[in-house]
Design an enzyme around this catalytic site. Structure first.
Site, PDB file in Angstrom:
ATOM      1  CB  SER A   1      -0.745   0.036   1.250  1.00  0.00           C
ATOM      2  OG  SER A   1      -1.417   1.249   1.529  1.00  0.00           O
TER       3      SER A   1
ATOM      4  CE1 TYR B   1      -3.950  -2.495   5.488  1.00  0.00           C
ATOM      5  CE2 TYR B   1      -3.421  -0.221   5.315  1.00  0.00           C
ATOM      6  CZ  TYR B   1      -3.742  -1.382   4.741  1.00  0.00           C
ATOM      7  OH  TYR B   1      -3.718  -1.318   3.474  1.00  0.00           O
TER       8      TYR B   1
ATOM      9  CE  LYS C   1      -1.529  -4.433   3.476  1.00  0.00           C
ATOM     10  NZ  LYS C   1      -1.685  -5.879   2.632  1.00  0.00           N
TER      11      LYS C   1
END
Ligand code: UD1
Length: 358
Positions: free
Chosen positions: A129, A156, A160
């Site tokens: 992302s 989150y 990543k």
């Protein structure tokens, strides 16, 4: 003739389902894997309907190595994997960090273990992302792959960043592993068939699902979070990319991993993962349009594209929001031969057509 069998984790999810369709249409055999933790079972039938044939599907939790291992045992002829299975809500990750680390990290560890242990070629496309860049400095916009990665604020985002670290370390350790990490900007829209699209549970946190639900009368108005940012109209700027264009990039990435000469010299332009890049088996690409769009531009673009009125109000800034970020996608164009070129009006209309079916 099939181009080979690809394992697709998180196959029933938003980006996974669109990628499933594109991989099959490009000539790959796809084994979809999902545990339906955050997706619907009927997506599998819908994929079949779009493709006009049966699909291969295995229900399994990728963070459960026994269950995931059975999928590998059954499909020992897979030549690559596209790994989407993960949780993706920033706010939720702050409340449930362990859920995020377990799901997002353990699944990945299992995937790498199962892919590499047989000594066969292990090709992985990883769903990363733009969140790995954090809040970029203005001089880095549009943001390229060699921009510094700033510490993410949410579990989150950190998951990543950690996943990229884990994959890049693994590339160095396992000579049979080849990885392509794709950093998505803001995926929006739905398949032109309107059979698959984004299915947020509860109140949508992301802009476009909130827009379409408001247009459908499910929400009474959209709140535009902040009009006092240092941008031309004061609202935040993002790079909204059509999910079908995004899905097509995964086909290009798999084509590249399967077709590449593993020892081909590569340009080392990623200061973060120099050692991994030196192996020639590691690459990272931004997937965006290269154009920034403000929230207000998107809102007005939606009304223009659909002819539907969208009531909105300016609201306070949302905590943790980045003021502006958009991609420099030229590396993907150069090396994957891919670009996102669906006009935004068409993309917004696809999101609306999908909403009307719900
Ligand atoms: C967020 C995540 C990103 C994740 C992506 C998934 C953060 C910091 N980033 O991106 O890591 O990959 O979701 O798609 O959370 N907006 C409104 N009103 C709304 C909803 C959103 O004005 O009701 C605005 C936001 O302030 C933002 C823009 O719309 O400026 C886009 O928001 P959103 O769709 O939530 O995506 P991001 O925050 O960019």
């Amino acid at each position: 003739m099939s181009k080979g069998k690809i394992l697709l984790t998180g196959a029933a999810g938003y980006i996974g389902s669109h990628t499933w369709v594109e991989l099959c249409q490009a000539g790959y055999d796809v084994v979809g894997v999902d545990n339906f933790y955050n997706s619907e079972r009927d997506v599998v039938e819908r994929i079949s309907k779009i493709l006009g044939h049966e699909v291969m599907f295995e229900e399994a939790d990728c963070s459960d190595i026994q269950a995931f291992g059975k999928v590998f045992a059954k499909h020992s002829d897979i030549v690559g994997a596209v790994h989407f299975a993960a949780c993706k809500a920033v706010g939720e990750s702050i409340d449930k960090p362990l859920l995020y680390y377990r799901n997002n990290i353990v699944s990945l560890l299992n995937l790498i273990t199962l892919m590499t242990e047989k000594g066969k070629k292990a090709n992985i496309v990883f769903s990363s992302s733009c969140t790995v860049y954090g809040q970029p400095d203005k001089e880095h916009l549009p943001i390229a792959e060699n921009a510094p990665l700033k510490r993410s604020l949410s579990p989150y985002g950190k998951s990543k960043q950690m996943a990229e670290e884990i994959l890049s370390d693994s590339v160095i350790a396992y000579p049979n592993l080849k990885v392509c990490a794709l950093r998505y900007f803001n995926p929006i829209g739905a398949h032109p068939s309107a059979l698959i699209g984004e299915l947020p549970r509860g109140v949508p946190q992301n802009l476009v699902p909130f827009v379409t639900q408001t247009a459908a009368g499910i929400r009474d108005h959209l709140s535009v979070f902040g009009d006092d940012y240092n941008t031309p109209d004061g609202s935040c700027i993002r790079d909204y990319i059509y999910v079908v264009d995004l899905a097509k990039a995964h086909v290009k990435a798999i084509d590249k991993l399967l077709g590449d000469d593993a020892n081909a010299p590569v340009a080392i332009d990623e200061p973060t993962y120099v050692e991994a890049a030196k192996t020639g088996r590691w690459s990272v690409y931004n997937l965006g349009t290269g154009k920034g769009l403000s929230v207000l531009e998107l809102v007005h673009g939606f009304m223009k594209a659909t002819g539907v009125d969208l009531p909105y109000q300016i609201a306070p800034r949302r905590q943790g929001d980045i003021e502006q970020v958009w991609a420099d996608p030229r590396k993907a164009e150069r090396e994957l031969g891919w670009r996102a070129d669906t006009p935004i009006e068409e993309v917004l209309l696809s999101a609306w057509n999908w909403q009307k079916t719900l």
